[in-house]
Scaffold this active site. Structure first.
Site, PDB file in Angstrom:
ATOM      1  N   HIS A   1      16.834  49.532 105.256  1.00 59.26           N
ATOM      2  CA  HIS A   1      15.544  49.480 104.555  1.00 59.26           C
ATOM      3  C   HIS A   1      15.456  50.606 103.522  1.00 59.26           C
ATOM      4  O   HIS A   1      15.070  50.376 102.369  1.00 59.26           O
ATOM      5  CB  HIS A   1      14.402  49.601 105.572  1.00 59.26           C
ATOM      6  N   GLU A   2      15.814  51.825 103.936  1.00 57.93           N
ATOM      7  CA  GLU A   2      15.749  52.971 103.019  1.00 57.93           C
ATOM      8  C   GLU A   2      16.711  52.790 101.845  1.00 57.93           C
ATOM      9  O   GLU A   2      16.379  53.125 100.697  1.00 57.93           O
ATOM     10  CB  GLU A   2      16.072  54.269 103.768  1.00 57.93           C
TER      11      GLU A   2
ATOM     12  N   GLU B   1       7.661  48.290  99.901  1.00 55.64           N
ATOM     13  CA  GLU B   1       8.022  48.237 101.319  1.00 55.64           C
ATOM     14  C   GLU B   1       8.424  46.823 101.730  1.00 55.64           C
ATOM     15  O   GLU B   1       9.412  46.626 102.452  1.00 55.64           O
ATOM     16  CB  GLU B   1       6.857  48.730 102.185  1.00 55.64           C
TER      17      GLU B   1
ATOM     18  N   ASP C   1      12.149  45.738 103.023  1.00 54.45           N
ATOM     19  CA  ASP C   1      12.346  44.969 104.263  1.00 54.45           C
ATOM     20  C   ASP C   1      13.155  43.710 103.981  1.00 54.45           C
ATOM     21  O   ASP C   1      14.092  43.368 104.723  1.00 54.45           O
ATOM     22  CB  ASP C   1      10.988  44.579 104.863  1.00 54.45           C
TER      23      ASP C   1
END
Length: 424
Positions: free
Chosen positions: A284-285, A362, A366
């Site tokens: 995700h990061e 975000e 994801d």
């Protein structure tokens, strides 16, 4: 007829306080709900839900008190002329120390020293209560009172070391900037932000936490393999001892160009026993990096900073503005403080807009992790982080939209499931 700038600013501060209190009350109502959202039923245990609910309610009640005291103090400082009074007092101290009271840099540093002392005194009770009552009551605080005091002393010393040269440079630029002031101020702050982003993780962060290389093993190999597959220039992989202060968990990355680093909180490793779940969080990061979210955010901040400096140059010579706040002179720092207060309406709108963008980022990060095949690991990882951090399970949609830079867990899980079906 002079425009009542000060009265207008105080009035808007109170209006915003009332509006945000309304949102807080809506959120409080959501937090009091005795049941989980349907999406989380069977996913979050009832025990964790009850703990999360108790923690969120405690923080909410504390927030009401803190915000009420803050608006009272801030309004009183502006309305009763405490700001210009304190500016005069801070200048009167200088001759007693053998310093020139006409030197604006010295006068400003004297003023800031007083403000910092006042802030430490007024914030200390709230910090102590938050850390040693609320966080301790719910099992998060790992600090001793000595560690708390030591961190406060370190922070103060850093302010004393770094603050004066930065303040002096800003005052000099404003005094000499002329018609290109906005450009000069922006350029200085741009360079300063790059310098701070470079030295903070290397010189400042280690003063408060210990960073050690992630030991060799399956987790390290999986993260390095993932980074390599995305051509992420990972140079170092650290574990930070966040557990010495709190049991909250997280992970982040930093660095410029070909010198990227990833940092895992030791609490994250302890809480996520499944290594693939940790790798999913890293995926995700890395999605933020691959999708250029960090770059876009940095550019947006720079554009907003330039616009703010441009606005400041338009009002810094307004004698009516300074007089409305009780000043006969027009100090650089005071001008910046007054300007920040006068653009509060725009700041709230900008903050809301940035939150919307951040939430979109975000969801995209994801989705990026899901496309890499981490859906089955990302979902439980997010649930576990929500559980272990005792994050709010029920959220009011208006409160969430206004305050949250990250979407609520319910929305993220729904989006992940939808993206996973597309991938299948």
């Amino acid at each position: 007829m002079a425009i009542p700038y000060m009265e207008t600013v105080v009035g808007f501060m109170i209006v915003m306080y009332i509006f945000e209190t309304y949102l807080d009350l809506r959120q409080l109502t959501a937090l009091k709900l005795p049941t989980l959202p349907k999406t989380l039923v069977g996913v979050i245990s009832q025990e964790k839900f009850e703990k999360s609910r108790a923690y969120s309610l405690d923080k909410s009640y504390f927030h009401f008190v803190h915000e009420f005291v803050t608006i009272l103090m801030d309004s009183a400082i502006l309305f009763f002329g405490i700001l210009p009074w304190f500016w005069k007092i801070s200048g009167a101290v200088l001759p007693r120390l053998g310093l020139d009271p006409e030197n604006e840099i010295l006068h400003t540093l004297s003023f800031l020293a007083g403000v910092m002392t006042w802030s430490q005194i007024t914030d200390l009770p709230f910090s102590l209560y938050s850390t040693f009552v609320i966080e301790s009551r719910h099992g998060f605080n790992k600090q001793t009172i000595w560690m708390f005091i030591r961190d406060m002393i370190k922070g103060t010393l850093l302010s004393v070391i770094l603050g004066p040269p930065i303040v002096a440079a800003i005052i000099y630029i404003v005094q000499k900037g002329g018609p290109y002031l906005a450009i000069y101020l922006w350029a200085f702050m741009f360079i300063l932000s790059l310098v701070m982003m470079t030295i903070y993780p290397v010189l400042i962060a280690p003063l408060f936490n210990k960073f050690t290389p992630l030991p060799d093993g399956d987790l390290r190999e999986k993260i390095e393999k993932l980074a390599s597959s995305l051509m992420f220039p990972l140079k170092k992989l650290f574990v930070v001892d966040g557990s010495t202060r709190s049991s909250h968990s997280n992970a982040y990355m930093y660095g410029f160009f070909k010198n990227k680093r990833i940092v895992l909180y030791d609490t994250l490793i302890q809480q996520c026993k499944n290594e693939d779940e940790i790798v999913a969080v890293i995926a995700h990061e890395l999605g933020h990096w691959k999708l250029n979210h960090t770059t876009y955010s940095f550019i947006a901040v720079q554009i907003l900073a330039f616009l703010q400096f441009g606005g400041y140059t338009l009002v810094r010579n307004s004698t009516d503005l300074f007089r409305s706040f009780g000043f006969d002179t027009q100090p650089v720092l005071i001008g910046l403080i007054i300007f920040q207060h006068t653009v509060i309406p725009l700041q709230h709108l900008v903050s809301f807009g940035l939150n919307l963008v951040s939430r979109a980022f975000e969801f995209q990060a994801d989705a990026f992790a899901v496309k890499l095949g981490y859906a089955k690991d990302l979902r439980p990882a997010l649930v576990k982080l929500q559980e272990e951090n005792l994050s709010a399970m029920n959220t009011d949609p208006l409160y969430s939209a206004y305050h949250y830079s990250h979407p609520p867990l319910v929305e993220r899980l729904r989006a992940i499931d939808g993206e996973d079906k597309k991938t299948d």
